[in-house]
Enzyme design. Structure first.
Site, PDB file in Angstrom:
ATOM      1  N   ASP A   1       0.858  -1.340   0.041  1.00  0.00           N
ATOM      2  CA  ASP A   1      -0.129   0.019  -0.234  1.00  0.00           C
ATOM      3  C   ASP A   1       0.939   1.185  -0.109  1.00  0.00           C
ATOM      4  OD1 ASP A   1      -2.009   1.949   0.323  1.00  0.00           O
ATOM      5  OD2 ASP A   1      -2.424   1.115   2.184  1.00  0.00           O
TER       6      ASP A   1
ATOM      7  N   ASP B   1      -2.711   2.495  -6.020  1.00  0.00           N
ATOM      8  CA  ASP B   1      -1.617   2.392  -5.149  1.00  0.00           C
ATOM      9  C   ASP B   1      -1.813   1.228  -4.147  1.00  0.00           C
ATOM     10  OD1 ASP B   1      -4.044   3.093  -3.871  1.00  0.00           O
ATOM     11  OD2 ASP B   1      -3.407   4.523  -2.437  1.00  0.00           O
ATOM     12  N   GLU B   2      -1.895   0.180  -4.622  1.00  0.00           N
ATOM     13  CA  GLU B   2      -2.333  -0.890  -3.703  1.00  0.00           C
ATOM     14  C   GLU B   2      -2.344  -2.306  -4.568  1.00  0.00           C
ATOM     15  OE1 GLU B   2      -5.416  -2.221  -0.197  1.00  0.00           O
ATOM     16  OE2 GLU B   2      -6.047  -1.147  -1.948  1.00  0.00           O
TER      17      GLU B   2
END
Length: 429
Positions: free
Chosen positions: A26, A121-122
């Site tokens: 993350d 973003d993950e």
């Protein structure tokens, strides 16, 4: 970026890693971190990425310097401005975020071919010893963090035997955290945590569980499945097993096709919509984007969903299953407008409006009838679909605002801008 030294929390480890090793990476305050990277003068200062308060905007991401003031993602910008009046605001630079995200995902791909990107973003990744590499998973996770920090941003990683544990542990220490839950320790790790820590349990389910005396994941894991049915329905046993740490997870190879569950578009308006004609026009505009993305991905869905919010955090939604799948907004927008009758009354202010299409996995069960035209995939299409496809091609070549319909004039430029990201690319804290 200040201190980029990772912090570690190894829950328990005896000897070598034996069993699955699933990571969840993350990126820390991703949008704001990229802005601080590109604007060195903003480093160490509160930065907020999102719509401005006067535009009825919403916070997309807040830097860690802004968070002690109570600012967080999805908060109305006006409230964030009151909490942190000295913050630096920016609408964001989404091409730049995509560029940085691609570099990070390339790092993961260097380490393992098994990567599931969840959002911009993950991503989950599988570094089980012997599946692709014999290296210790903790060493790989540390190397990923180091390589990401060399880009000028940081990430937090949760490492465990399945996706549920990886997801929960990734939130345990932020920013720059690495939380490790080796196989065999997952039950004791999860046991004391509140039920809300597990994805799939929202405020409503949390309240329902409290009403039957269940507050922690350990209590959820120990509860009889029949007792949980009133809260989770047919998913009761699956949720109980997840809470016990018994989930069996898999991470697909990078070159496997993405499993898209839904394609949707929603927008918050600068001024509330109160007239049905305006609401239907807005649905049509949002539906154009959904139809274009469906066709781009080669998807056609059976289920249409419409969502509206009449105040921050308060709203309604309705959905309908179609007899045939479709990727044609000329069909599913009409259904969405009919669904308004279930959730909207004349004069009710609409702050946010959304439309989505799902049910892609059902495309094999198509039944034809005498009153609709089906294409070669068995999807239903209107006589205006060819026009929509032509508009798609013009926009792909000359930009999303190169051609449009007159209804866009009702809302100005704000509504007709393409969504920042697809639904699966929404940032998270």
């Amino acid at each position: 970026m200040g201190d980029t030294t990772p912090t570690y929390d190894i829950f328990e480890l005896f000897g070598d890693w034996r069993g699955p090793a699933i990571g969840l990476m993350d990126l820390d305050a991703f949008f704001a971190s990229v802005e601080q990277l590109d604007h060195p003068e903003w480093r160490g200062k509160p930065v907020i990425v999102g719509g401005l308060p006067e535009e009825r905007g919403v916070v997309s991401t807040a830097s860690y310097e802004a968070r002690p003031f109570g600012v967080h993602s999805a908060m109305p910008s006006a409230q964030a401005m009151r909490l942190c009046p000295h913050a630096i605001w920016t609408h964001g630079h989404f091409d730049r975020y995509r560029e940085m995200s691609a570099k990070v995902m390339a790092i993961l791909a260097d380490e393992t071919p098994y990567v599931d990107q969840v959002s911009i973003d993950e991503a989950f990744f599988d570094i089980t010893p012997g599946r692709f590499s014999r290296e210790n998973p903790i060493d790989i996770a540390r190397r990923i963090q180091r390589r990401v920090s060399e880009l000028g941003i940081t990430c937090s990683i949760g490492l465990g035997p399945n996706k549920t544990v990886a997801k929960i542990s990734s939130d345990r220490m932020k920013p720059r955290g690495l939380t490790v839950v080796p196989p065999g320790t997952e039950a004791s790790f999860l046991e004391p945590l509140p039920v809300r820590a597990m994805s799939g349990i929202g405020a409503s389910a949390e309240e329902s569980l409290k009403n039957i005396g269940i507050h922690t994941l350990g209590q959820l894991a120990a509860a009889p499945t029949a007792r949980l049915t009133s809260v989770f329905g047919v998913n009761a046993e699956a949720m109980r097993l997840r809470a016990a740490g018994c989930e069996q997870s898999s991470v697909s190879a990078i070159d496997a096709p993405d499993e898209v569950k839904s394609v949707s578009n929603e927008r918050t308006f600068a001024h509330d919509l109160t007239e049905r004609a305006d609401i239907e026009a807005a649905l049509a505009l949002l539906g154009e984007s959904v139809g274009r993305r469906l066709r781009r991905k080669g998807l056609a869905g059976h289920t249409v969903t419409v969502k509206l919010n009449y105040a921050y955090g308060k709203g309604r939604s309705a959905q309908r299953r179609l007899p045939h799948p479709t990727d044609d907004e000329n069909i599913f927008v009409g259904v969405a407008c009919e669904l308004l009758d279930k959730i909207w009354s004349p004069g009710m202010p609409v702050r946010l409006l959304g439309i989505g299409v799902s049910g892609f996995a059902e495309q094999g069960s198509v039944q034809t009838d005498l009153f609709c035209d089906l294409d070669e995939r068995g999807a239903v299409a209107s006589d205006r679909r060819d026009l929509s496809v032509a508009v798609d091609r013009v926009r792909e070549r000359f930009g999303s605002t190169s051609v449009g319909f007159g209804r866009a004039a009702r809302f100005g430029d704000d509504l007709v801008r393409e969504d920042k990201f697809l639904s699966q690319n929404k940032p998270r804290d």
